[in-house]
Motif scaffolding. Structure first.
Motif, PDB file in Angstrom:
ATOM      1  N   GLU A  31      50.929  44.264  45.504  1.00  0.00           N
ATOM      2  CA  GLU A  31      51.940  43.409  44.993  1.00  0.00           C
ATOM      3  C   GLU A  31      51.427  43.176  43.393  1.00  0.00           C
ATOM      4  N   ILE A  32      50.019  43.051  43.313  1.00  0.00           N
ATOM      5  CA  ILE A  32      49.534  43.140  41.644  1.00  0.00           C
ATOM      6  C   ILE A  32      50.067  44.060  41.022  1.00  0.00           C
ATOM      7  N   ALA A  33      49.928  45.579  41.447  1.00  0.00           N
ATOM      8  CA  ALA A  33      50.536  46.613  40.924  1.00  0.00           C
ATOM      9  C   ALA A  33      51.983  46.632  40.418  1.00  0.00           C
ATOM     10  N   PHE A  34      52.564  45.957  41.542  1.00  0.00           N
ATOM     11  CA  PHE A  34      54.239  45.666  41.111  1.00  0.00           C
ATOM     12  C   PHE A  34      54.560  44.705  40.203  1.00  0.00           C
ATOM     13  N   LEU A  35      53.951  43.743  40.227  1.00  0.00           N
ATOM     14  CA  LEU A  35      54.099  42.647  39.303  1.00  0.00           C
ATOM     15  C   LEU A  35      53.642  42.831  37.824  1.00  0.00           C
ATOM     16  N   PHE A  36      52.731  43.348  37.865  1.00  0.00           N
ATOM     17  CA  PHE A  36      52.157  43.873  36.463  1.00  0.00           C
ATOM     18  C   PHE A  36      52.107  45.167  35.965  1.00  0.00           C
ATOM     19  N   HIS A  37      53.089  46.086  36.434  1.00  0.00           N
ATOM     20  CA  HIS A  37      53.505  47.215  35.849  1.00  0.00           C
ATOM     21  C   HIS A  37      52.231  48.234  36.283  1.00  0.00           C
ATOM     22  N   GLY A  38      51.543  48.217  37.455  1.00  0.00           N
ATOM     23  CA  GLY A  38      50.377  49.149  37.759  1.00  0.00           C
ATOM     24  C   GLY A  38      49.197  48.628  37.527  1.00  0.00           C
ATOM     25  N   ALA A  39      48.824  47.605  36.821  1.00  0.00           N
ATOM     26  CA  ALA A  39      47.789  46.788  36.736  1.00  0.00           C
ATOM     27  C   ALA A  39      46.886  46.851  37.884  1.00  0.00           C
ATOM     28  N   ASP A  40      45.454  47.088  37.955  1.00  0.00           N
ATOM     29  CA  ASP A  40      44.474  47.077  38.929  1.00  0.00           C
ATOM     30  C   ASP A  40      44.202  45.536  39.293  1.00  0.00           C
ATOM     31  N   ILE A  41      43.411  45.240  40.214  1.00  0.00           N
ATOM     32  CA  ILE A  41      43.170  44.022  40.792  1.00  0.00           C
ATOM     33  C   ILE A  41      42.346  43.194  39.679  1.00  0.00           C
ATOM     34  N   GLU A  42      41.294  43.621  39.050  1.00  0.00           N
ATOM     35  CA  GLU A  42      40.847  42.727  38.055  1.00  0.00           C
ATOM     36  C   GLU A  42      41.785  42.516  36.625  1.00  0.00           C
ATOM     37  N   GLU A  43      42.591  43.439  36.442  1.00  0.00           N
ATOM     38  CA  GLU A  43      43.474  43.253  35.176  1.00  0.00           C
ATOM     39  C   GLU A  43      44.511  42.324  35.733  1.00  0.00           C
ATOM     40  N   GLY A  44      45.142  42.245  36.908  1.00  0.00           N
ATOM     41  CA  GLY A  44      46.105  41.328  37.371  1.00  0.00           C
ATOM     42  C   GLY A  44      45.566  40.102  37.664  1.00  0.00           C
ATOM     43  N   ALA A  45      44.539  39.944  38.226  1.00  0.00           N
ATOM     44  CA  ALA A  45      43.782  38.406  38.171  1.00  0.00           C
ATOM     45  C   ALA A  45      43.833  37.874  36.844  1.00  0.00           C
ATOM     46  N   ARG A  46      43.123  38.787  35.906  1.00  0.00           N
ATOM     47  CA  ARG A  46      43.061  38.339  34.456  1.00  0.00           C
ATOM     48  C   ARG A  46      44.418  37.636  33.997  1.00  0.00           C
ATOM     49  N   LEU A  47      45.534  38.441  34.148  1.00  0.00           N
ATOM     50  CA  LEU A  47      46.883  38.029  33.555  1.00  0.00           C
ATOM     51  C   LEU A  47      47.203  36.782  34.395  1.00  0.00           C
ATOM     52  N   MET A  48      46.988  36.865  35.638  1.00  0.00           N
ATOM     53  CA  MET A  48      47.813  35.691  36.316  1.00  0.00           C
ATOM     54  C   MET A  48      46.932  34.393  36.015  1.00  0.00           C
ATOM     55  N   LEU A  49      45.670  34.312  35.931  1.00  0.00           N
ATOM     56  CA  LEU A  49      44.852  33.259  35.522  1.00  0.00           C
ATOM     57  C   LEU A  49      45.413  32.684  34.310  1.00  0.00           C
ATOM     58  N   GLU A  50      45.603  33.678  33.117  1.00  0.00           N
ATOM     59  CA  GLU A  50      46.145  33.281  31.877  1.00  0.00           C
ATOM     60  C   GLU A  50      47.450  32.442  31.873  1.00  0.00           C
ATOM     61  N   LEU A  51      48.268  32.745  33.068  1.00  0.00           N
ATOM     62  CA  LEU A  51      49.568  32.097  32.993  1.00  0.00           C
ATOM     63  C   LEU A  51      49.232  30.660  33.810  1.00  0.00           C
ATOM     64  N   GLY A  52      48.061  30.164  34.215  1.00  0.00           N
ATOM     65  CA  GLY A  52      47.828  28.831  34.682  1.00  0.00           C
ATOM     66  C   GLY A  52      47.278  28.366  35.938  1.00  0.00           C
ATOM     67  N   PRO A  53      47.219  29.529  37.013  1.00  0.00           N
ATOM     68  CA  PRO A  53      46.466  29.119  38.158  1.00  0.00           C
ATOM     69  C   PRO A  53      45.207  29.193  37.933  1.00  0.00           C
ATOM     70  N   ARG A  54      44.498  28.327  38.916  1.00  0.00           N
ATOM     71  CA  ARG A  54      42.997  28.182  38.817  1.00  0.00           C
ATOM     72  C   ARG A  54      42.276  29.216  39.625  1.00  0.00           C
ATOM     73  N   CYS A  55      43.105  29.839  40.707  1.00  0.00           N
ATOM     74  CA  CYS A  55      42.268  30.611  41.387  1.00  0.00           C
ATOM     75  C   CYS A  55      43.240  31.709  41.832  1.00  0.00           C
ATOM     76  N   ILE A  56      42.757  32.959  42.057  1.00  0.00           N
ATOM     77  CA  ILE A  56      43.629  34.111  42.519  1.00  0.00           C
ATOM     78  C   ILE A  56      42.700  34.796  43.745  1.00  0.00           C
ATOM     79  N   VAL A  57      43.235  34.838  44.785  1.00  0.00           N
ATOM     80  CA  VAL A  57      42.735  35.550  46.017  1.00  0.00           C
ATOM     81  C   VAL A  57      43.456  36.787  46.383  1.00  0.00           C
ATOM     82  N   ALA A  58      42.893  37.857  46.044  1.00  0.00           N
ATOM     83  CA  ALA A  58      43.548  39.215  46.248  1.00  0.00           C
ATOM     84  C   ALA A  58      43.088  39.874  47.594  1.00  0.00           C
ATOM     85  N   THR A  59      43.948  40.009  48.753  1.00  0.00           N
ATOM     86  CA  THR A  59      43.793  40.500  49.685  1.00  0.00           C
ATOM     87  C   THR A  59      43.722  41.939  49.897  1.00  0.00           C
ATOM     88  N   LEU A  60      42.794  42.636  50.568  1.00  0.00           N
ATOM     89  CA  LEU A  60      42.460  43.951  50.540  1.00  0.00           C
ATOM     90  C   LEU A  60      42.500  44.612  52.171  1.00  0.00           C
TER      91      LEU A  60
END
Length: 327
Positions: free
Chosen positions: A199-228
């Motif tokens: 879902e991270i890769a889809f939502l952020f055009h191929g971003a990996d987990i670290e980059e996707g989490a950083r982008l989401m945190l910048e939008l306002g959420p306080r915590c991102i939990v990525a399931t593997l």
């Protein structure tokens, strides 16, 4: 008031699950019906684990709506179901690969849950919530999109921690770009986001987990939990990231595993009294994260060992036993 209720809102439907794995959908002879729908699974997981949960949805005035209400009662959820003659209860047919992974065919054109209206969601259903949880499927069409976002904003006004699962199901959307835009647009509303690597890769055009989490945190959420999946999860706050390994099992059906994980996580956060203001600090503390996420990982893993979603959810005793902890 010491709030503990986890309030979930969204789709509630029947999953028709095959009795054998490894067959494409067209070749499956026998299905078993099971209660499903991602936010409903979360509510049921919380209740099965000993927490308090409420689920808000719209279902058809039909036999499947009756069945779903009874299934929620049996799981220990407080169901708040609006009944309608405008559409029937939604259906999903599932095929399972040998490894338990799934393919879906949905019957939702429209389904009753898509017709939930904001005036049908009363404030007293939200005011006692410690956590409000929703997913992206209820954002696909009106009037349910407006109803969902109205409920989330009202819950936040009452002090609830807002939990959001992007839960990308592209076959339900008109196109991928619209899905991406609508799903990402709601991230600022959330305090906690559970998301998968795909879902991270889809939502952020191929971003990996670290980059996707950083982008989401910048939008306002306080915590991102990525399931593997079997590998566990990774938790990100602006203070850094923590990896928590998975719990090994022999999977049969992965339906509802991610929702069960969310239920385990939200149940523990509600029990600990972690609100929006405490979330970032709590989820940056390694010992706390390992405790609650190991519990969530075990809950999700155990769900894959049985067929269906709600019927497969483990109890608190089963989850703790899997972790070698005392009840």
């Amino acid at each position: 008031m010491n709030k503990r209720t986890v309030v979930c809102l969204g789709e509630l439907l029947i999953d028709f699950v095959p009795q054998t794995n490894g067959q494409p959908l067209a070749q499956v002879d026998t299905f078993r019906k099971a209660a499903g729908g991602a936010p409903a699974n979360v509510a049921a997981a919380v209740a099965k684990l000993g927490g308090k949960s409420r689920f808000i949805a719209k279902v058809g005035r039909d036999a499947f709506g009756d069945y779903l209400q009874e299934a929620l009662y049996e799981a220990g959820v407080e169901p708040v179901l609006v009944r309608t003659d405008e559409a029937r209860t939604g259906l999903a047919f599932v095929s399972l690969r040998e490894d338990g992974e799934r393919d879906f065919m949905f019957y939702r054109d429209p389904a009753a849950d898509m017709l939930l209206r904001k005036e049908e969601i009363k404030d007293d259903l939200l005011s006692d919530g410690a956590i409000f949880h929703f997913g992206s499927v209820s954002l696909i069409a009106e009037p349910c999109r407006t109803a969902t976002l109205h409920a989330a904003r009202r819950a936040r006004a009452f002090g609830a921690l807002i939990s959001y699962d992007p839960n990308v199901r592209l076959p339900l959307w008109t196109n991928a770009d619209f899905a991406r835009r609508v799903i990402v647009d709601q991230l600022p509303l959330a305090d906690l986001v559970k998301v998968s690597e795909d879902e991270i890769a889809f939502l952020f055009h191929g971003a990996d987990i670290e980059e996707g989490a950083r982008l989401m945190l910048e939008l306002g959420p306080r915590c991102i939990v990525a399931t593997l999946g079997a590998a566990g999860c990774r938790v990100f706050t602006k203070k850094g990231g923590i990896a928590v390994p998975g719990v090994p099992v022999e999977p049969v059906d992965t339906t509802g595993a991610g929702d069960s994980f969310v239920g385990g996580l939200l149940c523990r956060l509600a029990e600990a009294g972690i609100g929006a203001e405490q979330l970032e600090e709590a989820m940056a503390e390694e010992s706390f994260v390992r405790d609650v996420c190991s519990f969530a990982n075990a809950t999700g893993a155990l769900t894959t060992t049985k067929r269906g979603a709600i019927p497969a959810l483990p109890t608190r005793a089963e989850t703790l036993a899997k972790l070698g902890r005392e009840v």
